[in-house]
Design a protein around this motif. Structure first.
Motif, PDB file in Angstrom:
ATOM      1  N   ARG A   1     -44.263 -14.824  17.679  1.00 49.45           N
ATOM      2  CA  ARG A   1     -43.469 -13.959  18.554  1.00 49.45           C
ATOM      3  C   ARG A   1     -42.228 -13.484  17.761  1.00 49.45           C
ATOM      4  O   ARG A   1     -41.770 -12.372  17.900  1.00 49.45           O
ATOM      5  N   ASP A   2     -41.713 -14.377  16.913  1.00 53.42           N
ATOM      6  CA  ASP A   2     -40.608 -13.999  16.021  1.00 53.42           C
ATOM      7  C   ASP A   2     -41.035 -14.262  14.575  1.00 53.42           C
ATOM      8  O   ASP A   2     -40.304 -14.868  13.788  1.00 53.42           O
ATOM      9  N   ASN A   3     -42.230 -13.799  14.251  1.00 53.78           N
ATOM     10  CA  ASN A   3     -42.752 -13.911  12.885  1.00 53.78           C
ATOM     11  C   ASN A   3     -42.568 -15.283  12.246  1.00 53.78           C
ATOM     12  O   ASN A   3     -42.113 -15.398  11.107  1.00 53.78           O
TER      13      ASN A   3
ATOM     14  N   ASN B   1     -33.010 -25.293  14.816  1.00 55.43           N
ATOM     15  CA  ASN B   1     -32.199 -25.040  16.004  1.00 55.43           C
ATOM     16  C   ASN B   1     -33.069 -24.907  17.257  1.00 55.43           C
ATOM     17  O   ASN B   1     -32.632 -25.209  18.356  1.00 55.43           O
ATOM     18  N   HIS B   2     -34.300 -24.429  17.040  1.00 57.83           N
ATOM     19  CA  HIS B   2     -35.171 -24.176  18.185  1.00 57.83           C
ATOM     20  C   HIS B   2     -36.617 -24.322  17.763  1.00 57.83           C
ATOM     21  O   HIS B   2     -36.928 -24.279  16.570  1.00 57.83           O
ATOM     22  N   CYS B   3     -37.501 -24.491  18.720  1.00 55.27           N
ATOM     23  CA  CYS B   3     -38.933 -24.487  18.399  1.00 55.27           C
ATOM     24  C   CYS B   3     -39.622 -23.551  19.387  1.00 55.27           C
ATOM     25  O   CYS B   3     -39.023 -23.112  20.370  1.00 55.27           O
TER      26      CYS B   3
ATOM     27  N   PHE C   1     -31.838 -23.654   5.707  1.00 55.87           N
ATOM     28  CA  PHE C   1     -31.773 -24.047   7.108  1.00 55.87           C
ATOM     29  C   PHE C   1     -31.380 -22.854   7.975  1.00 55.87           C
ATOM     30  O   PHE C   1     -30.284 -22.313   7.856  1.00 55.87           O
ATOM     31  N   ASP C   2     -32.299 -22.501   8.837  1.00 59.14           N
ATOM     32  CA  ASP C   2     -32.145 -21.351   9.725  1.00 59.14           C
ATOM     33  C   ASP C   2     -31.003 -21.591  10.733  1.00 59.14           C
ATOM     34  O   ASP C   2     -30.919 -22.688  11.305  1.00 59.14           O
ATOM     35  N   VAL C   3     -30.195 -20.574  10.959  1.00 49.23           N
ATOM     36  CA  VAL C   3     -29.070 -20.623  11.921  1.00 49.23           C
ATOM     37  C   VAL C   3     -28.542 -22.044  12.162  1.00 49.23           C
ATOM     38  O   VAL C   3     -28.368 -22.477  13.304  1.00 49.23           O
TER      39      VAL C   3
ATOM     40  N   GLY D   1     -27.461 -23.111   3.986  1.00 48.32           N
ATOM     41  CA  GLY D   1     -27.487 -22.942   5.429  1.00 48.32           C
ATOM     42  C   GLY D   1     -27.249 -21.494   5.788  1.00 48.32           C
ATOM     43  O   GLY D   1     -26.376 -20.836   5.223  1.00 48.32           O
ATOM     44  N   GLU D   2     -28.056 -21.001   6.713  1.00 49.26           N
ATOM     45  CA  GLU D   2     -27.791 -19.659   7.244  1.00 49.26           C
ATOM     46  C   GLU D   2     -26.758 -19.819   8.352  1.00 49.26           C
ATOM     47  O   GLU D   2     -27.003 -20.509   9.344  1.00 49.26           O
ATOM     48  N   MET D   3     -25.596 -19.204   8.160  1.00 48.24           N
ATOM     49  CA  MET D   3     -24.499 -19.373   9.097  1.00 48.24           C
ATOM     50  C   MET D   3     -24.293 -18.078   9.871  1.00 48.24           C
ATOM     51  O   MET D   3     -23.945 -17.044   9.309  1.00 48.24           O
TER      52      MET D   3
ATOM     53  N   ASN E   1     -32.276  -9.367   2.837  1.00 50.37           N
ATOM     54  CA  ASN E   1     -33.188 -10.427   3.248  1.00 50.37           C
ATOM     55  C   ASN E   1     -34.129  -9.845   4.296  1.00 50.37           C
ATOM     56  O   ASN E   1     -34.125  -8.634   4.529  1.00 50.37           O
ATOM     57  N   HIS E   2     -34.938 -10.724   4.894  1.00 54.84           N
ATOM     58  CA  HIS E   2     -35.958 -10.261   5.837  1.00 54.84           C
ATOM     59  C   HIS E   2     -35.385  -9.780   7.166  1.00 54.84           C
ATOM     60  O   HIS E   2     -36.145  -9.355   8.038  1.00 54.84           O
ATOM     61  N   ASP E   3     -34.075  -9.926   7.358  1.00 58.69           N
ATOM     62  CA  ASP E   3     -33.460  -9.500   8.615  1.00 58.69           C
ATOM     63  C   ASP E   3     -32.618  -8.240   8.450  1.00 58.69           C
ATOM     64  O   ASP E   3     -31.987  -7.788   9.410  1.00 58.69           O
ATOM     65  N   GLN E   4     -32.579  -7.710   7.241  1.00 56.37           N
ATOM     66  CA  GLN E   4     -31.652  -6.606   6.966  1.00 56.37           C
ATOM     67  C   GLN E   4     -32.406  -5.375   6.463  1.00 56.37           C
ATOM     68  O   GLN E   4     -33.302  -5.505   5.631  1.00 56.37           O
TER      69      GLN E   4
ATOM     70  N   SER F   1     -33.669  -1.569  11.962  1.00 51.82           N
ATOM     71  CA  SER F   1     -34.752  -2.517  12.223  1.00 51.82           C
ATOM     72  C   SER F   1     -34.956  -3.521  11.094  1.00 51.82           C
ATOM     73  O   SER F   1     -34.880  -3.185   9.906  1.00 51.82           O
ATOM     74  N   ARG F   2     -35.274  -4.748  11.470  1.00 47.99           N
ATOM     75  CA  ARG F   2     -35.609  -5.780  10.478  1.00 47.99           C
ATOM     76  C   ARG F   2     -36.936  -5.449   9.781  1.00 47.99           C
ATOM     77  O   ARG F   2     -37.188  -5.929   8.685  1.00 47.99           O
ATOM     78  N   ASP F   3     -37.772  -4.640  10.435  1.00 46.65           N
ATOM     79  CA  ASP F   3     -39.037  -4.254   9.789  1.00 46.65           C
ATOM     80  C   ASP F   3     -38.794  -3.490   8.487  1.00 46.65           C
ATOM     81  O   ASP F   3     -39.666  -3.457   7.623  1.00 46.65           O
TER      82      ASP F   3
HETATM   83  C1  GLC Z   1     -32.614 -16.339  11.558  1.00 50.45           C
HETATM   84  C2  GLC Z   1     -33.806 -15.748  10.856  1.00 50.45           C
HETATM   85  C3  GLC Z   1     -34.385 -14.691  11.734  1.00 50.45           C
HETATM   86  C4  GLC Z   1     -34.834 -15.335  13.015  1.00 50.45           C
HETATM   87  C5  GLC Z   1     -33.704 -16.115  13.666  1.00 50.45           C
HETATM   88  C6  GLC Z   1     -34.207 -17.027  14.725  1.00 50.45           C
HETATM   89  O1  GLC Z   1     -31.603 -15.428  11.769  1.00 50.45           O
HETATM   90  O2  GLC Z   1     -33.422 -15.291   9.599  1.00 50.45           O
HETATM   91  O3  GLC Z   1     -35.435 -14.016  11.112  1.00 50.45           O
HETATM   92  O4  GLC Z   1     -35.292 -14.372  13.900  1.00 50.45           O
HETATM   93  O5  GLC Z   1     -33.020 -16.933  12.749  1.00 50.45           O
HETATM   94  O6  GLC Z   1     -34.916 -18.099  14.165  1.00 50.45           O
END
Ligand code: GLC
Length: 541
Positions: free
Chosen positions: A58-60, A101-103, A191-193, A243-245, A317-320, A403-405
């Motif tokens: 759902r969120d790749n 942070n989430h699953c 580490f994501d967010v 860490g992704e902050m 990155n993959h979000d930019q 878009s992140r795409d």
């Molecule tokens: C981060 C990832 C992003 C993802 C989000 C939620 O920002 O880089 O791609 O959608 O966390 O996990």
């Protein structure tokens, strides 16, 4: 003393879009194995892989349904082990993405919780009343938890349920995940967010900035990182961690990354990639604010340098969307702009990250219709823009720019159909530019060679990997400049961010020598004239 980690450069691979070997339109681990010689030629030390774990996508893949397995669409555990082994032979390690942070709501923890198991209900953040926090993908951040009358927190999509780090069983389960992959021989973790994991005990409404201050960089977050460190990667000091902050501060990133804190090796922050957001809002279009970009780079560069923190440096990155589309006149100066942007971070203090395709100067795909976009964030926000009465063509223009795409299109390997990425229909349409910009054509071209040289320079010169950071030429209207200092050596790095010539006074560097540039010859004197998008690094004589 030279820290070996500081000599390393990381290359980011979005597995879904890198190389498909099975003919299903989706990239896979064997595709990465096939391209190891390419990565070795470029000279990178470490490869950060975005999530490849079982996931409803759902969120790749950032919606993980099983943390310790491989999604069959990407391959098998045997493929993974072979990939790690073969990469080691090339001196390349893997940095895995840990989404702690989430699953996914399809994860068995959430499913058991939904089925009524109180042990697993305490894995999530459940409340009788939602707060006013806004999800990062749009809408309220709480959704009804089955028919219990309670709500669960999801800072991202509603299928990404935030985990309750206050629960020691949750922490233990997540530390086990990190250790599982550590045992598999990976060399690092992203580490994501990770600055969102520490939620306060009492969650309260927060009308400021979509509620972010209420859950970002909370003091307890640092405690959790120290626990994670101690329980997993801290036991193997050679592992590299980042860490992704999200929406963070320098003060917090100093704490996250100072060695004696024993939290992480370094931190990503995103402030410099918001300088083209109007009023701080992503879904707007605005030319980038150069003065603000410089201010941010200087603040972060100097404060992290003085405080012994460590930055992760990146443009993409993959979000930019691709930085070339945002910061460079690509019609006229794509190569000059790409090399200048590269030098502006690879010669700076911190660890540089290269996002796949950046090394050949890939640009945004230039899609013609909304139907080409698939990202959940883009689709949600397109609808939100329409709901705000934006005309469809204006909403489309915003999605196209933001878009992140834009980053996630298939890696452009050659000029054959689908850019040499797959023999099937790709999961995401390739960018229009693939016949002009691709590895077959551009490996050994200007941009690629420049990256290769930058990577090598960091290995050869402690001044670059270790030197301190000092702002320079702060008032210059079109040049971003900084100095590096190390054991009596000094380097001045000048970066012209515009497509016009500009003079720069050299002061004590007037008698220096050119170490590196994206233009052939430059005469040094009291002043130097920088060419369009020129980068120029001068060693003090
Ligand atoms: C981060 C990832 C992003 C993802 C989000 C939620 O920002 O880089 O791609 O959608 O966390 O996990």
């Amino acid at each position: 003393m030279v820290n070996e980690k500081h000599r390393k450069v990381v290359y980011q691979i979005y597995p879904k879009s890198f190389k498909d070997t099975t003919g299903d339109g989706v990239g896979d681990l064997r595709g990465i194995i096939a391209k190891l010689p390419y990565l070795a030629d470029l000279g990178v030390d470490m490869v950060w892989l975005n999530p490849f774990y079982p996931s409803p996508q759902r969120d790749n893949g950032y919606d993980v349904a099983d943390y310790t397995a491989i999604d069959p669409r990407f391959g098998t555990m045997a493929d993974f082990e072979e990939m790690v082994e073969k990469a080691r032979g090339y001196g390349i390690g893997f940095m895995l993405d840990m989404v702690l942070n989430h699953c996914s709501t399809e994860h068995e923890w959430f499913q058991k919780a939904l089925a009524g198991d109180p042990f697993y209900q305490d894995f999530f953040i459940l409340r009788d009343e939602p707060t006013d926090w806004v999800s990062k993908f749009g809408g309220n951040a709480w959704s009804p938890f089955g028919d219990t009358g309670k709500y669960y927190l999801h800072l991202f999509d509603k299928t990404q349920a935030d985990l309750n780090w206050r629960n020691p069983h949750v922490r233990e389960a997540l530390f086990d995940v990190v250790n599982f992959w550590k045992e598999k021989g990976v060399e690092g973790f992203r580490f994501d967010v990770i600055n969102l994991i520490g939620k306060d005990e009492v969650l309260e409404d927060c009308p400021v900035n979509d509620g972010k201050p209420a859950y970002t960089d909370r003091p307890i977050n640092h405690d959790y990182l120290r626990m994670l460190n101690e329980a997993s990667f801290g036991q193997a000091p050679h592992l590299m961690t980042v860490g992704e902050m999200s929406s963070t501060t320098v003060e917090n990133c100093l704490l996250y990354s100072r060695p004696e804190r024993q939290e992480l090796d370094m931190a990503f922050n995103f402030h410099h990639l918001k300088v083209d957001y109007e009023d701080g809002q992503k879904w707007t279009i605005m030319p980038f604010d150069f003065a603000e970009l410089k201010r941010l780079f200087h603040t972060w560069g100097e404060e992290m340098s003085e405080g012994d923190g460590w930055n992760a440096l990146f443009w993409n990155n993959h979000d930019q969307p691709r930085a070339l589309n945002r910061f460079v006149d690509i019609e006229n100066f794509r190569e000059e702009g790409a090399t200048m942007l590269a030098a502006s971070i690879h010669l700076s203090r911190g660890t540089p990250y290269i996002y796949m395709g950046e090394e050949i100067g890939m640009v945004d795909p230039d899609y013609d219709t909304m139907a080409d976009y698939v990202d959940v964030e883009s689709l949600n926000n397109y609808q939100i823009l329409l709901d705000q009465s934006k005309a469809p063509e204006d909403a489309f223009a915003i999605i196209k720019a933001k878009s992140r795409d834009n980053a996630r299109t298939p890696m452009q390997w050659d000029s054959s159909e689908n850019a040499g990425f797959t023999t099937a229909t790709p999961w995401l349409k390739p960018g229009k530019s693939y016949q002009e910009i691709n590895v077959a054509k551009d490996q050994n071209g200007v941009i690629y060679t420049f990256y290769k040289d930058l990577i090598k320079l960091r290995k050869d010169m402690a001044l670059i990997s270790e030197g301190s950071y000092k702002a320079s030429h702060q008032d210059h209207p079109q040049v971003y400049a900084f100095e590096r200092h190390y054991e009596g050596q000094a380097l001045l790095v000048l970066n012209n961010f515009y497509g016009t010539e500009t003079p720069v006074a050299l002061g004590e560097f007037a008698t220096g020598r050119v170490l590196f540039s994206n233009y052939e010859t430059t005469e040094l004197g009291q002043t130097v004239t920088l060419q369009p998008y020129q980068t120029l690094a001068i060693l003090k004589g």
